[in-house]
Structure formats: C-alpha cells, structure tokens
Scaffold this motif. Structure first.
Motif, PDB file in Angstrom:
ATOM      1  N   ASN A  41      -6.228 -15.259   0.912  1.00  0.00           N
ATOM      2  CA  ASN A  41      -7.662 -14.984   0.906  1.00  0.00           C
ATOM      3  C   ASN A  41      -8.458 -15.996   0.090  1.00  0.00           C
ATOM      4  O   ASN A  41      -9.501 -16.491   0.525  1.00  0.00           O
ATOM      5  CB  ASN A  41      -7.898 -13.578   0.359  1.00  0.00           C
ATOM      6  CG  ASN A  41      -9.355 -13.179   0.409  1.00  0.00           C
ATOM      7  OD1 ASN A  41      -9.976 -13.203   1.467  1.00  0.00           O
ATOM      8  ND2 ASN A  41      -9.914 -12.817  -0.735  1.00  0.00           N
ATOM      9  N   SER A  46      -7.194 -16.241   6.717  1.00  0.00           N
ATOM     10  CA  SER A  46      -7.435 -14.878   7.182  1.00  0.00           C
ATOM     11  C   SER A  46      -6.166 -14.334   7.832  1.00  0.00           C
ATOM     12  O   SER A  46      -5.316 -15.106   8.304  1.00  0.00           O
ATOM     13  CB  SER A  46      -8.568 -14.854   8.210  1.00  0.00           C
ATOM     14  OG  SER A  46      -9.767 -15.366   7.656  1.00  0.00           O
ATOM     15  N   PRO A  47      -6.000 -13.014   7.881  1.00  0.00           N
ATOM     16  CA  PRO A  47      -4.854 -12.435   8.578  1.00  0.00           C
ATOM     17  C   PRO A  47      -4.767 -12.939  10.010  1.00  0.00           C
ATOM     18  O   PRO A  47      -5.777 -12.997  10.730  1.00  0.00           O
ATOM     19  CB  PRO A  47      -5.132 -10.929   8.522  1.00  0.00           C
ATOM     20  CG  PRO A  47      -5.965 -10.763   7.293  1.00  0.00           C
ATOM     21  CD  PRO A  47      -6.836 -11.987   7.229  1.00  0.00           C
ATOM     22  N   GLU A  62      -0.223 -12.407   7.244  1.00  0.00           N
ATOM     23  CA  GLU A  62      -0.661 -11.067   7.637  1.00  0.00           C
ATOM     24  C   GLU A  62      -0.908 -10.204   6.396  1.00  0.00           C
ATOM     25  O   GLU A  62      -0.476 -10.528   5.287  1.00  0.00           O
ATOM     26  CB  GLU A  62       0.405 -10.395   8.514  1.00  0.00           C
ATOM     27  CG  GLU A  62       0.803 -11.173   9.751  1.00  0.00           C
ATOM     28  CD  GLU A  62      -0.306 -11.311  10.787  1.00  0.00           C
ATOM     29  OE1 GLU A  62      -1.294 -10.538  10.712  1.00  0.00           O
ATOM     30  OE2 GLU A  62      -0.180 -12.182  11.678  1.00  0.00           O
ATOM     31  N   ASN A  63      -1.590  -9.084   6.609  1.00  0.00           N
ATOM     32  CA  ASN A  63      -1.857  -8.139   5.528  1.00  0.00           C
ATOM     33  C   ASN A  63      -0.575  -7.510   5.006  1.00  0.00           C
ATOM     34  O   ASN A  63       0.405  -7.337   5.752  1.00  0.00           O
ATOM     35  CB  ASN A  63      -2.791  -7.028   6.000  1.00  0.00           C
ATOM     36  CG  ASN A  63      -4.235  -7.469   6.105  1.00  0.00           C
ATOM     37  OD1 ASN A  63      -4.714  -8.265   5.307  1.00  0.00           O
ATOM     38  ND2 ASN A  63      -4.944  -6.944   7.100  1.00  0.00           N
ATOM     39  N   TYR A  64      -0.617  -7.156   3.739  1.00  0.00           N
ATOM     40  CA  TYR A  64       0.417  -6.319   3.119  1.00  0.00           C
ATOM     41  C   TYR A  64      -0.181  -4.932   2.915  1.00  0.00           C
ATOM     42  O   TYR A  64      -1.345  -4.811   2.504  1.00  0.00           O
ATOM     43  CB  TYR A  64       0.844  -6.907   1.779  1.00  0.00           C
ATOM     44  CG  TYR A  64       1.670  -5.955   0.943  1.00  0.00           C
ATOM     45  CD1 TYR A  64       3.038  -5.818   1.163  1.00  0.00           C
ATOM     46  CD2 TYR A  64       1.069  -5.174  -0.051  1.00  0.00           C
ATOM     47  CE1 TYR A  64       3.793  -4.927   0.410  1.00  0.00           C
ATOM     48  CE2 TYR A  64       1.824  -4.286  -0.798  1.00  0.00           C
ATOM     49  CZ  TYR A  64       3.179  -4.160  -0.564  1.00  0.00           C
ATOM     50  OH  TYR A  64       3.930  -3.281  -1.310  1.00  0.00           O
ATOM     51  N   THR A  65       0.573  -3.878   3.212  1.00  0.00           N
ATOM     52  CA  THR A  65       0.065  -2.513   3.056  1.00  0.00           C
ATOM     53  C   THR A  65       1.015  -1.677   2.214  1.00  0.00           C
ATOM     54  O   THR A  65       2.236  -1.881   2.225  1.00  0.00           O
ATOM     55  CB  THR A  65      -0.137  -1.828   4.421  1.00  0.00           C
ATOM     56  OG1 THR A  65       1.128  -1.744   5.099  1.00  0.00           O
ATOM     57  CG2 THR A  65      -1.127  -2.602   5.282  1.00  0.00           C
ATOM     58  N   THR A  70      -4.483  -2.080   1.192  1.00  0.00           N
ATOM     59  CA  THR A  70      -4.254  -3.224   2.068  1.00  0.00           C
ATOM     60  C   THR A  70      -4.588  -4.484   1.290  1.00  0.00           C
ATOM     61  O   THR A  70      -5.687  -4.607   0.739  1.00  0.00           O
ATOM     62  CB  THR A  70      -5.129  -3.157   3.328  1.00  0.00           C
ATOM     63  OG1 THR A  70      -4.775  -1.996   4.089  1.00  0.00           O
ATOM     64  CG2 THR A  70      -4.918  -4.390   4.197  1.00  0.00           C
ATOM     65  N   PHE A  72      -4.339  -8.938   0.981  1.00  0.00           N
ATOM     66  CA  PHE A  72      -4.138 -10.241   1.599  1.00  0.00           C
ATOM     67  C   PHE A  72      -4.407 -11.272   0.507  1.00  0.00           C
ATOM     68  O   PHE A  72      -5.439 -11.932   0.477  1.00  0.00           O
ATOM     69  CB  PHE A  72      -5.066 -10.444   2.801  1.00  0.00           C
ATOM     70  CG  PHE A  72      -4.801 -11.708   3.581  1.00  0.00           C
ATOM     71  CD1 PHE A  72      -3.678 -11.818   4.399  1.00  0.00           C
ATOM     72  CD2 PHE A  72      -5.653 -12.790   3.491  1.00  0.00           C
ATOM     73  CE1 PHE A  72      -3.432 -12.981   5.116  1.00  0.00           C
ATOM     74  CE2 PHE A  72      -5.425 -13.957   4.205  1.00  0.00           C
ATOM     75  CZ  PHE A  72      -4.304 -14.049   5.011  1.00  0.00           C
ATOM     76  N   ASN A  95       1.208  -9.629  -2.553  1.00  0.00           N
ATOM     77  CA  ASN A  95       0.324  -8.797  -1.724  1.00  0.00           C
ATOM     78  C   ASN A  95      -0.047  -9.506  -0.423  1.00  0.00           C
ATOM     79  O   ASN A  95      -1.224  -9.600  -0.044  1.00  0.00           O
ATOM     80  CB  ASN A  95      -0.942  -8.413  -2.492  1.00  0.00           C
ATOM     81  CG  ASN A  95      -0.666  -7.408  -3.582  1.00  0.00           C
ATOM     82  OD1 ASN A  95       0.086  -6.466  -3.390  1.00  0.00           O
ATOM     83  ND2 ASN A  95      -1.249  -7.617  -4.754  1.00  0.00           N
ATOM     84  N   LEU A  96       0.967 -10.000   0.246  1.00  0.00           N
ATOM     85  CA  LEU A  96       0.769 -10.714   1.512  1.00  0.00           C
ATOM     86  C   LEU A  96       2.059 -10.614   2.314  1.00  0.00           C
ATOM     87  O   LEU A  96       3.152 -10.505   1.744  1.00  0.00           O
ATOM     88  CB  LEU A  96       0.400 -12.171   1.251  1.00  0.00           C
ATOM     89  CG  LEU A  96      -0.037 -13.012   2.463  1.00  0.00           C
ATOM     90  CD1 LEU A  96      -1.206 -13.919   2.069  1.00  0.00           C
ATOM     91  CD2 LEU A  96       1.107 -13.875   2.953  1.00  0.00           C
TER      92      LEU A  96
END
Length: 209
Positions: A41, A46-47, A62-65, A70, A72, A95-96
C-alpha cells in the motif's frame, strides 16, 4: 521392416515426452527481485497488482485477512534477517498475501511445496480460491479447496518454520501472513502419472505388432 521402424520411432517419441514431462517443475524463488525492494500500500501498489512472473507462474499482491481485519501492508525482498533463516532470497510478508496462478505453466499442477518462517501473527493459506485463516500453519486442516495439506514444522531459532506440501489438482495457491516469510514455492505434476504415460505408450506399441 519399415513398419517396425515407425513403431519404434513412435515409442521413442512417447518416452521422450514422458521423460521431458517428468523433469517439469515451476519454482518461484523471488531471485529476480531487487534486495530490499518493497511492495504494498505505501509503495503505490493495489491488491491484484503483479509482483513477478517466474517459470510461467504469475504472482500477484493480495489482501491479508484475519476475522474482520483486512490488511494490505508490505512485502520485503531478501533482506529481512529472520526471513534469511530460510534463504537469502526469501520474501517477508507483513499483513499481505501473494497469489500464485498456475494456469500458464504448461502442465497440470498436482503438488506444490514451499518453505516458510513464522515469527508472529497469523497466516492465510488458500488453494483454488478457498482461503483458511490460521494462527499457525501447523493447525491447517487436512484439506483445503479439495487439495491435501501436510505441514512439517519445527523450531527455527526463536521462531518456527518448515515446509508445506499440497497434493491434488491445484490451479492457484495463496500465502499470506502478518510476520511471515516464504521461499522456494515449487509446483510439479504427478510423477506416477508421467511414468504411466511411458508405460501406456509401450503397451500401445506392443498391441500394434
């Protein structure tokens, strides 16, 4: 005599194809990334953005959840001292997540292995679009997305690490974490199926005689 030669040539072609396929693999080592380079980010990504293509594998950010969270945040190539417990080329995820797309490798992937280091936080492990949120990879379920999961984990300094093996028909793999590093993400076809190709070719040649 001419027909026998044609049969032998056909057999050689089949066995050569099997041998070539048996040597197939697609390994993402992150070697092509500049040491210290960062993604995420804060770096304009971007994701869904592409990180790299290696051995035909497209890797995207991609995002991490984790529950309602959520993230990034960032990925850092090669320079993290804890990640280097795996190798000098490991990539650290904060966190990604990274998505590995195997649609372009030229063979059906039926096994994926990867090395990892876990030094805090949770992980995401996804296969074929099914994503599981974990506190530790060693607590992963036996199957994800119709694919078998085996985790070989042990101490790694003050942290834990190991190797994960995924077995089944694999189209994509997602790996993410909060304090997490990965390397040597290797995809291969089924060795038994490839060996069978040679046996089937031999049987077909014998039946034609």
């Amino acid at each position: 005599m001419q027909h026998r030669t044609h049969r032998n040539l056909a057999l050689v072609a089949v066995l050569a194809t099997a041998g070539s396929a048996a040597g197939q693999s697609a390994t993402v080592t992150f070697d092509g990334l500049t040491p210290g380079s960062q993604f995420g980010n804060a770096f304009g990504d971007s994701p869904g953005d592409q990180l790299l293509i290696e051995d035909g594998v497209v890797v995207t950010l991609e995002n991490y959840t984790q529950g309602a969270f959520t993230g990034f945040n960032s990925a850092t190539a090669h320079t993290d001292p804890v990640a280097q417990a795996i190798s000098n080329d490991a990539i650290r995820l904060s966190n990604l997540s990274l998505l590995f797309d195997y649609s372009g490798v030229g063979f059906q992937v039926t096994q994926v292995t990867f090395d990892y280091a876990d030094f805090g936080g949770g992980e995401n492990l996804g296969v074929n679009g099914s994503i599981v949120e974990l506190n530790l990879l060693s607590s992963a379920p036996a199957t994800i997305g119709g694919v078998n999961v085996f985790v070989n984990e042990g101490p790694l300094g003050n942290n834990v690490g190991g190797t994960v093996t995924l077995t089944g028909n694999i189209q994509s793999v997602l790996l993410g974490g909060q304090e997490f590093a990965i390397d040597n993400v290797r995809a291969i076809p089924t060795p038994g199926a490839l060996a069978g190709l040679g046996v089937l070719g031999l049987a077909a040649t014998r039946r034609r005689r």
